[in-house]
Design an enzyme around this catalytic site. Structure first.
Site, PDB file in Angstrom:
ATOM      1  N   CYS A  43      -4.342  -0.940  -2.056  1.00  0.00           N
ATOM      2  CA  CYS A  43      -4.899   0.405  -2.156  1.00  0.00           C
ATOM      3  C   CYS A  43      -4.761   0.905  -3.578  1.00  0.00           C
ATOM      4  CB  CYS A  43      -4.256   1.349  -1.163  1.00  0.00           C
ATOM      5  SG  CYS A  43      -2.501   1.605  -1.355  1.00  0.00           S
ATOM      6  N   CYS A  66       6.276  -0.362  -9.517  1.00  0.00           N
ATOM      7  CA  CYS A  66       6.774  -1.231  -8.450  1.00  0.00           C
ATOM      8  C   CYS A  66       8.177  -1.706  -8.791  1.00  0.00           C
ATOM      9  CB  CYS A  66       5.864  -2.445  -8.283  1.00  0.00           C
ATOM     10  SG  CYS A  66       4.236  -2.048  -7.644  1.00  0.00           S
ATOM     11  N   CYS A 121       0.873  -1.168   0.000  1.00  0.00           N
ATOM     12  CA  CYS A 121       0.000   0.000   0.000  1.00  0.00           C
ATOM     13  C   CYS A 121       0.914   1.222   0.000  1.00  0.00           C
ATOM     14  CB  CYS A 121      -0.892  -0.029   1.236  1.00  0.00           C
ATOM     15  SG  CYS A 121      -2.362   0.975   1.043  1.00  0.00           S
TER      16      CYS A 121
END
Length: 166
Positions: free
Chosen positions: A88, A96, A12
């Site tokens: 989220c 990422c 998140c």
């Protein structure tokens, strides 16, 4: 105790509420088959007190929970991940880091209970809603016959779980 079969990382943005709830719940519900972790792209530095309160009320261990960066899990020597779930909406759109071993990924978005404004009761209810969504999804996840599903079928099931209880 034997080594858990699967490492799971919940991501998140702030790593203070949803990903913490998911980490703690999977570690409790996974019956040793899973080692759950959580992290954030921009960790807030502290676990939300309402998340800790909710976990304790549900008799889920909170020892060792802390807000931390996802960088810890991309560093050499970090545990290899089998599954990475974003919980989220902000994290789903962010770039990422590369995860060694190409883990299975899915987005299991949950509204941020920490963003709810209002009375303490309204805030607590938001945390209960988030926890209920996450625990429902995690219960579905731990019940999957992981060894019997090929990568494509497993990916489809993980995506379906992410659409559960929204």
């Amino acid at each position: 105790m034997s080594t858990p079969a699967f490492n799971v990382l919940f991501l998140c943005t702030g790593n203070s509420a949803r990903s913490i709830l998911a980490e703690a719940y999977l570690n409790a519900a996974g019956t040793g088959r899973f080692a759950a972790y959580s992290a954030g792209s921009h960790p807030g530095g502290a676990v939300n007190p309402l998340a800790l309160e909710l976990l304790r009320k549900n008799r889920i261990d909170t020892a060792g929970l802390r807000s931390k960066s996802w960088d810890e899990f991309a560093a050499p020597g970090a545990p290899g991940m089998h599954f990475v779930f974003t919980v989220c909406d902000h994290a789903a759109g962010e770039v990422c880091p590369l995860w060694p071993g190409q883990p299975m990924t899915a987005h299991w978005g949950v509204d941020d209970p920490a963003k709810v404004e209002g009375t303490e009761e309204q805030k607590r209810k938001a945390f209960v809603r988030a926890f209920t969504e996450l625990s429902t999804r995690i219960n579905l996840f731990v019940s999957l016959p992981l060894a019997k599903l090929d990568r494509l079928a497993l990916g489809k099931r993980l995506d379906e779980i992410g659409k559960t209880a929204r």
